[in-house]
Design an enzyme around this catalytic site. Structure first.
Site: not given
Ligand SMILES: *Cc1c(COP(=O)(O)O)cnc(C)c1O
Length: 502
Positions: A117
């Site tokens: 993120k």
């Molecule tokens: C948010 C997240 C995901 C999922 O991503 P999306 O965009 O919600 O599909 C997968 N792995 C981690 C570690 C995350 O923080």
């Protein structure tokens, strides 16, 4: 170049919004998500032109196609990109590493909070500041300044990435709510040891759902909103989807150097569908992607949709708590964006407003009946580029073990990454291609599951093999948080007023 215009997925009229509008608003007032009506096309011979670009140069080229120059000029955009990725520990920002024959991992966790993120939120934080500074510098002396108060709930990853994206930004305050005692110690330390005075962590005595409900009612509170300009940075913000597109291109070019292939497939551990949606844009722009594989945990609404064409909340069961908590969702918010394009291009003859009408019907059905079924024109088109699978908790553990024991360097993956890797191995066994599986978090963030998988291996040590010094050092730092002793909207609003002092 034609001007890029944005609209809401649920709008049933003509809309022509600017990039700034959609970034600063987040969720559209009609409840829809913002998107560009026209997906830009890549320049001719982009492969030869772009193959040797750095991550930052690629980010600039891609973003340039989505943001009008009148809104952000070239030099400002380059500067925003450079500042956003200067905080990453890896010089390639998102390095590609070979894991096995025809299987590569795209490491997305080299940002400040060790999760994917950061790629988006480092950029979003700089964008917020950029737009606010510009608005405020145009104001006369004594005129009230434009501010944003970001309020969010987190079960772990989003909160820390938002805090690190927004810390120290002018005219932005951030309040993150999390359930007391229900996030991992490292995640709590990451959020509460940030010293910047615009960062506030609220530890709420309740569940994650309580926290989310409080945030929702704050968003719905007109008066409070008018005064504090509440903003969101969750995965519905368009700028996040935009920023994530870069690494699909970057990975593609890296792979062409290591193992030239016409068949490149991405496997993406998915929850809210934000990460993989960025891959869909890359594909629609013209990147030669053969398949985008959705990998879900036991919260598998996306996998069930791909197999049946029915998008259905599971009746009577809430969200399941799995070993990959950042993917624990009931419905995938960003899926609405994909549906809009599929409807517009396959059902309404390219008509934007009519697509909004159809989407509204489906979303109403989802809300009232808990499900809707898409017609085959839509499902077939989705299947032409997407495929999917679902991975249980046990198979998550097995994949962590497999990678550790089979890789010469005893490589440790986190449980989210494991969902992708397990899915990639299953596909490799039946459909040969080059697979790039997205690695979404550093294993140190999910010590409990990683230790459960690996503690029986002789010589394994979490402290020695997994925990980076930077995260270890957090435990000796002073924590700054405010306890909210019950899940009360009023108490959270009062805490925000107290901190902002106006
Ligand atoms: C948010 C997240 C995901 C999922 O991503 P999306 O965009 O919600 O599909 C997968 N792995 C981690 C570690 C995350 O923080």
């Amino acid at each position: 170049m034609s001007a890029q215009a944005y609209r809401s997925t649920r709008s049933t009229t003509h809309e022509d919004l600017s990039f700034e509008d959609v970034v600063m608003t987040g969720l559209a007032p009609d409840g829809g998500l913002y998107l560009p009506s026209a997906i830009p096309k890549l320049p001719p011979s982009f492969i030869t032109k772009w193959k040797d670009l750095s991550f930052n140069e690629l980010a600039f080229q891609i973003m340039r196609l989505y943001i009008n120059e009148a809104e952000i000029n070239d030099s400002d955009l380059k500067d925003l990109v450079a500042r956003s990725y200067s905080t990453f520990r890896a010089k390639e920002v998102t390095p590609l590493r070979q894991l096995d024959e025809n299987l590569y991992l795209l490491e997305l966790f080299h940002g400040p909070t060790y999760a994917f993120k950061d790629v988006a939120l480092q950029f979003v934080g700089n964008l917020f500041e950029y737009f606010l500074v510009r608005r405020n510098s145009a104001k006369a002396k004594g005129e009230p300044r434009d501010i944003v108060t970001v309020v969010g709930a987190t079960s772990g990853d989003t909160g820390s990435a938002a805090i690190y994206g927004l810390r120290g930004k002018k005219d932005v305050s951030v309040f993150i709510l999390y359930p007391t005692g229900r996030i991992s110690p490292i995640q709590e330390e990451q959020m509460t040891t940030v010293e910047d005075s615009n960062v506030h962590t609220l530890s709420v005595n309740g569940t994650f759902d309580d926290c989310q409900d409080i945030v929702k009612s704050i968003f719905g509170d007109r008066e409070f909103n008018d005064k504090y300009h509440v903003g969101a940075v969750n995965s519905i913000n368009w700028a996040r989807i935009l920023a994530q597109q870069t690494y699909y291109f970057y990975a593609y070019f890296q792979l062409q150097k290591l193992a030239p292939s016409s068949k490149v497939r991405f496997v993406v551990p998915s929850g809210n569908f934000g990460d993989i949606l960025a891959g869909y844009y890359a594909y629609r722009m013209g990147l030669p992607v053969d398949k985008l594989v959705i990998a879900t945990n036991e919260n598998d609404i996306l996998d069930r949709f791909m197999k049946s064409g029915e998008y259905a909340k599971q009746q009577g069961v809430g969200v399941k708590a799995t070993y990959s908590p950042a993917m624990d969702i009931l419905i995938s918010s960003n899926f609405e964006r994909l549906l809009w394009y599929l409807i517009r291009d396959n059902l309404t003859g390219g008509d934007d407003a009519k697509a909004g009408t159809v989407l509204n019907q489906w979303m109403t059905e989802l809300k009232t009946k808990g499900s809707f079924t898409a017609p085959s024109a839509v499902v077939d088109r989705a299947r032409s580029i997407f495929d999917s699978d679902r991975v249980s908790n046990n198979d998550t553990i097995a994949a962590i073990k497999r990678v550790y024991s089979e890789s010469p360097e005893k490589y440790v993956i986190d449980p989210h990454t494991a969902i992708g890797v397990e899915t990639a191995y299953r596909f490799l066994a039946k459909e040969p291609a080059q697979y790039i599986s997205l690695s979404t978090a550093h294993p140190a963030k999910f010590s409990e599951v990683v230790n459960k998988a690996l503690e029986s291996f002789e010589g394994y040590s979490f402290e020695k093999d997994v925990l980076p010094a930077e995260l270890k050092a957090l435990s000796s730092k002073e924590k700054r948080l405010k306890l909210i002793d019950e899940p009360s909207v009023e108490k959270v609003k009062q805490a925000i007023r107290d901190e902002l002092k106006f």
